[in-house]
Motif scaffolding. Structure first.
Motif, PDB file in Angstrom:
ATOM      1  N   LEU A 180       0.799  -1.234   0.000  1.00 49.04           N
ATOM      2  CA  LEU A 180       0.000   0.000   0.000  1.00 49.04           C
ATOM      3  C   LEU A 180       0.830   1.282   0.000  1.00 49.04           C
ATOM      4  CD1 LEU A 180      -2.723  -1.225   2.516  1.00 49.04           C
ATOM      5  CD2 LEU A 180      -3.061  -0.733   0.080  1.00 49.04           C
ATOM      6  N   ARG A 181       2.121   1.160   0.118  1.00 48.37           N
ATOM      7  CA  ARG A 181       2.960   2.357   0.098  1.00 48.37           C
ATOM      8  C   ARG A 181       2.982   2.967  -1.307  1.00 48.37           C
ATOM      9  NH1 ARG A 181       4.676   4.504   4.944  1.00 48.37           N
ATOM     10  NH2 ARG A 181       5.833   3.067   6.257  1.00 48.37           N
ATOM     11  N   THR A 182       3.232   4.264  -1.354  1.00 45.39           N
ATOM     12  CA  THR A 182       3.356   4.941  -2.649  1.00 45.39           C
ATOM     13  C   THR A 182       4.812   4.873  -3.121  1.00 45.39           C
ATOM     14  OG1 THR A 182       3.887   7.020  -1.572  1.00 45.39           O
ATOM     15  CG2 THR A 182       1.559   6.613  -2.035  1.00 45.39           C
ATOM     16  N   ARG A 183       5.015   5.192  -4.379  1.00 45.36           N
ATOM     17  CA  ARG A 183       6.385   5.230  -4.895  1.00 45.36           C
ATOM     18  C   ARG A 183       7.238   6.214  -4.093  1.00 45.36           C
ATOM     19  NH1 ARG A 183       9.501   4.038  -9.739  1.00 45.36           N
ATOM     20  NH2 ARG A 183      11.378   5.251  -9.517  1.00 45.36           N
ATOM     21  N   ALA A 184       6.642   7.382  -3.791  1.00 47.54           N
ATOM     22  CA  ALA A 184       7.415   8.390  -3.041  1.00 47.54           C
ATOM     23  C   ALA A 184       7.865   7.825  -1.697  1.00 47.54           C
ATOM     24  CB  ALA A 184       6.561   9.642  -2.839  1.00 47.54           C
ATOM     25  N   GLU A 185       7.007   7.008  -1.087  1.00 41.87           N
ATOM     26  CA  GLU A 185       7.384   6.440   0.212  1.00 41.87           C
ATOM     27  C   GLU A 185       8.477   5.376   0.072  1.00 41.87           C
ATOM     28  OE1 GLU A 185       3.590   6.332   3.154  1.00 41.87           O
ATOM     29  OE2 GLU A 185       3.239   5.408   1.207  1.00 41.87           O
ATOM     30  N   LEU A 186       8.522   4.716  -1.087  1.00 41.87           N
ATOM     31  CA  LEU A 186       9.438   3.579  -1.241  1.00 41.87           C
ATOM     32  C   LEU A 186      10.754   3.922  -1.924  1.00 41.87           C
ATOM     33  CD1 LEU A 186       6.883   0.773  -2.220  1.00 41.87           C
ATOM     34  CD2 LEU A 186       8.117   1.006  -0.051  1.00 41.87           C
ATOM     35  N   GLU A 187      10.750   4.966  -2.751  1.00 44.55           N
ATOM     36  CA  GLU A 187      11.932   5.096  -3.620  1.00 44.55           C
ATOM     37  C   GLU A 187      13.196   5.479  -2.860  1.00 44.55           C
ATOM     38  OE1 GLU A 187      11.341   7.737  -6.869  1.00 44.55           O
ATOM     39  OE2 GLU A 187      10.840   9.435  -5.594  1.00 44.55           O
ATOM     40  N   ARG A 188      13.019   6.071  -1.678  1.00 43.24           N
ATOM     41  CA  ARG A 188      14.222   6.416  -0.889  1.00 43.24           C
ATOM     42  C   ARG A 188      14.591   5.317   0.105  1.00 43.24           C
ATOM     43  NH1 ARG A 188      15.732  11.488  -2.217  1.00 43.24           N
ATOM     44  NH2 ARG A 188      14.163  12.533  -3.481  1.00 43.24           N
ATOM     45  N   THR A 189      14.028   4.131  -0.110  1.00 38.93           N
ATOM     46  CA  THR A 189      14.398   2.969   0.698  1.00 38.93           C
ATOM     47  C   THR A 189      15.285   2.064  -0.157  1.00 38.93           C
ATOM     48  OG1 THR A 189      12.695   1.414  -0.022  1.00 38.93           O
ATOM     49  CG2 THR A 189      12.036   3.049   1.631  1.00 38.93           C
ATOM     50  N   ASP A 190      15.735   0.944   0.443  1.00 41.23           N
ATOM     51  CA  ASP A 190      16.568   0.020  -0.340  1.00 41.23           C
ATOM     52  C   ASP A 190      15.732  -1.088  -0.986  1.00 41.23           C
ATOM     53  OD1 ASP A 190      15.980  -1.514   1.868  1.00 41.23           O
ATOM     54  OD2 ASP A 190      18.050  -2.106   2.297  1.00 41.23           O
ATOM     55  N   ILE A 191      14.476  -0.810  -1.264  1.00 40.48           N
ATOM     56  CA  ILE A 191      13.646  -1.790  -1.980  1.00 40.48           C
ATOM     57  C   ILE A 191      14.308  -2.119  -3.330  1.00 40.48           C
ATOM     58  CG2 ILE A 191      12.185  -0.044  -3.152  1.00 40.48           C
ATOM     59  CD1 ILE A 191       9.799  -1.985  -2.600  1.00 40.48           C
ATOM     60  N   ALA A 192      14.185  -3.383  -3.761  1.00 39.31           N
ATOM     61  CA  ALA A 192      14.783  -3.776  -5.042  1.00 39.31           C
ATOM     62  C   ALA A 192      14.165  -2.951  -6.172  1.00 39.31           C
ATOM     63  CB  ALA A 192      14.532  -5.257  -5.293  1.00 39.31           C
ATOM     64  N   ALA A 193      14.994  -2.538  -7.127  1.00 38.71           N
ATOM     65  CA  ALA A 193      14.518  -1.667  -8.214  1.00 38.71           C
ATOM     66  C   ALA A 193      13.355  -2.316  -8.969  1.00 38.71           C
ATOM     67  CB  ALA A 193      15.672  -1.355  -9.158  1.00 38.71           C
ATOM     68  N   HIS A 194      13.438  -3.664  -9.188  1.00 40.07           N
ATOM     69  CA  HIS A 194      12.352  -4.313  -9.945  1.00 40.07           C
ATOM     70  C   HIS A 194      11.017  -4.217  -9.183  1.00 40.07           C
ATOM     71  CE1 HIS A 194      14.156  -8.040  -7.846  1.00 40.07           C
ATOM     72  NE2 HIS A 194      12.997  -7.843  -7.252  1.00 40.07           N
ATOM     73  N   ALA A 195      11.090  -4.277  -7.849  1.00 38.83           N
ATOM     74  CA  ALA A 195       9.860  -4.214  -7.049  1.00 38.83           C
ATOM     75  C   ALA A 195       9.306  -2.788  -7.036  1.00 38.83           C
ATOM     76  CB  ALA A 195      10.140  -4.706  -5.637  1.00 38.83           C
ATOM     77  N   LEU A 196      10.213  -1.827  -6.983  1.00 36.39           N
ATOM     78  CA  LEU A 196       9.781  -0.430  -7.000  1.00 36.39           C
ATOM     79  C   LEU A 196       8.998  -0.147  -8.276  1.00 36.39           C
ATOM     80  CD1 LEU A 196       9.978   2.320  -5.538  1.00 36.39           C
ATOM     81  CD2 LEU A 196      12.069   2.757  -6.843  1.00 36.39           C
ATOM     82  N   GLU A 197       9.533  -0.623  -9.399  1.00 41.41           N
ATOM     83  CA  GLU A 197       8.851  -0.422 -10.691  1.00 41.41           C
ATOM     84  C   GLU A 197       7.490  -1.104 -10.695  1.00 41.41           C
ATOM     85  OE1 GLU A 197       9.782   1.797 -12.806  1.00 41.41           O
ATOM     86  OE2 GLU A 197      11.432   2.047 -11.390  1.00 41.41           O
ATOM     87  N   ALA A 198       7.468  -2.387 -10.287  1.00 43.89           N
ATOM     88  CA  ALA A 198       6.218  -3.154 -10.340  1.00 43.89           C
ATOM     89  C   ALA A 198       5.170  -2.558  -9.406  1.00 43.89           C
ATOM     90  CB  ALA A 198       6.495  -4.616  -9.975  1.00 43.89           C
ATOM     91  N   LEU A 199       5.598  -2.123  -8.231  1.00 42.06           N
ATOM     92  CA  LEU A 199       4.627  -1.577  -7.279  1.00 42.06           C
ATOM     93  C   LEU A 199       4.080  -0.239  -7.765  1.00 42.06           C
ATOM     94  CD1 LEU A 199       6.450  -2.650  -4.025  1.00 42.06           C
ATOM     95  CD2 LEU A 199       4.060  -3.212  -4.554  1.00 42.06           C
ATOM     96  N   GLN A 200       4.878   0.477  -8.545  1.00 45.07           N
ATOM     97  CA  GLN A 200       4.403   1.755  -9.061  1.00 45.07           C
ATOM     98  C   GLN A 200       3.213   1.548 -10.004  1.00 45.07           C
ATOM     99  OE1 GLN A 200       7.173   4.055 -11.346  1.00 45.07           O
ATOM    100  NE2 GLN A 200       5.975   5.919 -11.057  1.00 45.07           N
ATOM    101  N   SER A 201       3.245   0.465 -10.764  1.00 45.96           N
ATOM    102  CA  SER A 201       2.108   0.241 -11.671  1.00 45.96           C
ATOM    103  C   SER A 201       1.105  -0.769 -11.095  1.00 45.96           C
ATOM    104  CB  SER A 201       2.604  -0.189 -13.058  1.00 45.96           C
ATOM    105  OG  SER A 201       3.627  -1.124 -12.929  1.00 45.96           O
ATOM    106  N   SER A 202       1.229  -1.034  -9.801  1.00 52.04           N
ATOM    107  CA  SER A 202       0.280  -1.950  -9.143  1.00 52.04           C
ATOM    108  C   SER A 202      -1.153  -1.398  -9.212  1.00 52.04           C
ATOM    109  CB  SER A 202       0.705  -2.097  -7.682  1.00 52.04           C
ATOM    110  OG  SER A 202      -0.386  -2.404  -6.862  1.00 52.04           O
ATOM    111  N   ARG A 203      -2.112  -2.321  -9.358  1.00 57.98           N
ATOM    112  CA  ARG A 203      -3.526  -1.881  -9.380  1.00 57.98           C
ATOM    113  C   ARG A 203      -4.201  -2.112  -8.036  1.00 57.98           C
ATOM    114  NH1 ARG A 203      -6.729  -4.597 -13.516  1.00 57.98           N
ATOM    115  NH2 ARG A 203      -8.130  -2.824 -13.277  1.00 57.98           N
ATOM    116  N   VAL A 204      -3.417  -2.546  -7.057  1.00 56.10           N
ATOM    117  CA  VAL A 204      -4.009  -2.916  -5.766  1.00 56.10           C
ATOM    118  C   VAL A 204      -4.690  -1.709  -5.109  1.00 56.10           C
ATOM    119  CG1 VAL A 204      -3.492  -3.743  -3.426  1.00 56.10           C
ATOM    120  CG2 VAL A 204      -2.306  -4.756  -5.419  1.00 56.10           C
ATOM    121  N   ARG A 205      -5.964  -1.888  -4.758  1.00 56.86           N
ATOM    122  CA  ARG A 205      -6.712  -0.825  -4.083  1.00 56.86           C
ATOM    123  C   ARG A 205      -7.111  -1.209  -2.664  1.00 56.86           C
ATOM    124  NH1 ARG A 205      -5.966   3.862  -5.528  1.00 56.86           N
ATOM    125  NH2 ARG A 205      -7.839   4.482  -4.387  1.00 56.86           N
ATOM    126  N   GLU A 206      -7.315  -2.524  -2.468  1.00 58.21           N
ATOM    127  CA  GLU A 206      -7.786  -2.957  -1.146  1.00 58.21           C
ATOM    128  C   GLU A 206      -6.994  -4.172  -0.683  1.00 58.21           C
ATOM    129  OE1 GLU A 206     -12.249  -2.609  -0.312  1.00 58.21           O
ATOM    130  OE2 GLU A 206     -12.116  -3.003  -2.463  1.00 58.21           O
TER     131      GLU A 206
END
Ligand SMILES: Cc1cc2nc3c(=O)[nH]c(=O)nc-3n(C[C@H](O)[C@H](O)[C@H](O)COP(=O)(O)OP(=O)(O)OC[C@H]3O[C@@H](n4cnc5c(N)ncnc54)[C@H](O)[C@@H]3O)c2cc1C
Ligand SMILES: NC(=O)c1ccc[n+]([C@@H]2O[C@H](COP(=O)([O-])OP(=O)(O)OC[C@H]3O[C@@H](n4cnc5c(N)ncnc54)[C@H](OP(=O)(O)O)[C@@H]3O)[C@@H](O)[C@H]2O)c1
Length: 466
Positions: A180-206
């Motif tokens: 549920l985090r936003t890209r802005a919340e995640l991009e300054r963490t050490d999340i894997a780059a592939h996950a950051l990309e995928a989560l940015q286009s995630s359709r998850v709402r609930e």
């Protein structure tokens, strides 16, 4: 793999006993590092430690488990690096026990062995359709977003709008939060780059966080629960009915926090985190494409046993929850390692208070020990391993009298054996090079690091530099 004792090791080339006890630690997570620290700080016994890890990178779940938006806890790695800097410590990364090195090798080259291999498998729900597409165990999802090489190619399909996370532990909370985090919340963490990309286009709402027992029995801790109320673009939803039978609870405790969530109106248009209790999945439904299309949930009631423990009992009332992805986060389990006694029931290395035992005869396997989750199962925080590993080291020291008299091959003979088998060893200095690469890559997105996720790529970087 050729048998070891003779393997590559000239038996005439032996080191004189120098009074040092030589210890192999398998696993470089918190349990392994705290055991090393405890051994190397001793002033009564001289100890040489060789620490093996199957990955070229150290620190176990501190790197591959702890959530990327929890950077502070990861600073414990500095304590481990200080241990690694001690003169009689060596890191031998990229060496897997059971694949590259055998238990017999370790018995031949070391006086004592500590298995600190953690719990890398996941527990199973044991319900129909558990293995279908978009039913992804937390171990896979977590490994994927944390850049663990085993999971870098995991198929994580975030086209689902509604996701069920099964379990009420801190891992379930981590998983829900990262979804549920936003890209802005995640991009300054050490999340894997592939996950950051995928989560940015995630359709998850609930996201539905599903506990089989009640709010008072939930395993998650208040600090982690409270954090769910502060997400940039998601709000927790708790039906006050779920809390109806609960006692007031501790100030600042889970129940109080859940009450505060129940009293809040969600902001319009935010994503939703539904926190639900007293439900157990009984079946996962597959859709036309074969992936998850829903989950059957049985309503539970609580029952107190004579020993005071509270268990969930199914009522037979089953409802269907429409979700397109399920992430079971119901705990981890230890893998069986060839040659290492395994407790089938507890899914850990067979042991008695940290001394390895034969599971049938229950006799102690001399000079072999187990620490951390491999010893206890998947419970407890990083800091707790300090005392627990020191306890096991206490047994080792008590058992070590006269051990250093046993003449061993020279210390580096094991390196030659492994190189002879084609293993590219990764030292702690090598790791520091990888660390520098990750940190400078991370700086480009303002993150503490951008992880290397592919073992081959890591070895290539090191190969180019020798
Ligand atoms: C998703 C998740 C998040 C967590 N977040 C937190 C948190 O925020 N705060 C907190 O305090 N605790 C947290 N924990 C708990 C904490 O991570 C554990 O208590 C701790 O890491 C267990 O330490 P360990 O050394 O036993 O195992 P691990 O950390 O798992 O280390 C085991 C090591 O052994 C290596 N290994 C395994 N098999 C072999 C083999 N055959 N040969 C060679 N090497 C091998 C692995 O590569 C690994 O490096 C979290 C746990 C999980 C699962
Ligand atoms: N931020 C942090 O500090 C952090 C983050 C992650 C992990 N950790 C730590 O790491 C350890 C492991 O965490 P974890 O979350 O994996 O384990 P956990 O705390 O043991 O939680 C497991 C959860 O799964 C549930 N569960 C088990 N089997 C189930 C089943 N068949 N059906 C439905 N639910 C089931 C359990 O319910 P019952 O209680 O009913 O058994 C429990 O809610 C914990 O000590 C945790 O605190 C800490």
């Amino acid at each position: 793999m050729p048998p070891t004792n003779a393997a590559g090791c000239d038996s005439a080339r032996v080191s004189r006993p120098d009074g040092a006890v030589r210890v192999a630690i398998v696993g470089s997570g918190p349990a392994g590092f705290y055991a090393a620290e405890s051994l190397l700080k001793r002033t009564d016994v001289r100890v040489d430690v060789d620490m093996f890890d199957r990955l070229p990178t150290p620190y176990g779940l501190v790197r591959g488990g702890v959530a990327p938006d929890h950077q502070k806890i990861k600073t414990v790695a500095r304590v481990f690096a200080a241990t690694a800097a001690r003169p009689t410590f060596r890191f031998l990364g990229n060496v897997q026990l059971g694949r590259d090195v055998t238990v017999d090798d370790l018995r031949f080259h070391y006086h004592q062995i500590i298995y600190a291999t953690g719990n890398e498998a996941d527990r199973r729900l044991g319900i129909p359709n558990e293995g279908i597409d978009r039913c992804t165990p937390a171990s896979v999802f977590v490994g994927w977003y944390n850049g663990h090489p085993d999971y870098r190619n995991a198929r994580i399909d975030l086209s689902a709008r509604r996701v069920a996370v099964v379990g009420n532990g801190n891992v379930a909370v981590d998983v829900a939060r990262i979804l549920l985090r936003t890209r802005a919340e995640l991009e300054r963490t050490d999340i894997a780059a592939h996950a950051l990309e995928a989560l940015q286009s995630s359709r998850v709402r609930e996201v539905f966080l599903l506990g089989r027992r009640g709010p008072e029995q939930a395993a998650f801790t208040p600090a982690e629960l409270r954090e769910l109320g502060g997400l940039e673009d998601a709000d927790p939803i708790v039906d006050p009915q779920e809390l109806a039978g609960c006692s007031v609870g501790k100030p600042g405790g889970n129940v109080e926090i859940l009450r505060s969530f129940a009293a809040r109106a969600p902001r319009p248009d935010t994503r939703r985190l539904h926190v639900r209790f007293l439900v157990s999945p009984t079946e996962i439904f597959a859709g036309a494409g074969g992936g998850v299309a829903g989950i059957a949930l049985e309503r539970n009631r609580l029952e107190t046993r004579p020993d005071g423990s509270v268990v969930a009992r199914g009522t037979g009332q089953i409802d269907r929850l429409e979700v397109e992805m399920v992430i079971p986060a119901i705990g981890y389990a230890g893998d069986r390692i060839p040659g290492v006694p395994y407790d089938e029931k507890a899914k850990i290395i067979a042991n008695q208070d940290g001394r390895v035992i034969d599971p049938e005869s229950r006799t102690v396997v001399q000079n072999e020990y187990v620490a951390g989750w491999a010893r206890t199962g998947p419970q407890g925080l990083i800091g707790e391993h300090k005392r627990a590993s020191a306890h096991v080291v206490g047994h080792m020291i008590a058992d070590s009298v006269g051990l250093s008299e046993r003449v061993l091959p020279p210390r580096d003979a094991i390196d030659a054996v492994l190189r002879g088998r084609g293993v590219q060893l990764v030292s702690f200095d090598d790791w520091k090079q990888l660390d520098d690469v990750e940190v400078s890559r991370g700086a480009r997105r303002g993150a503490p690091r951008d992880k290397l996720v592919d073992v081959e790529a890591m070895l290539e970087i090191l190969g180019q530099r020798v």
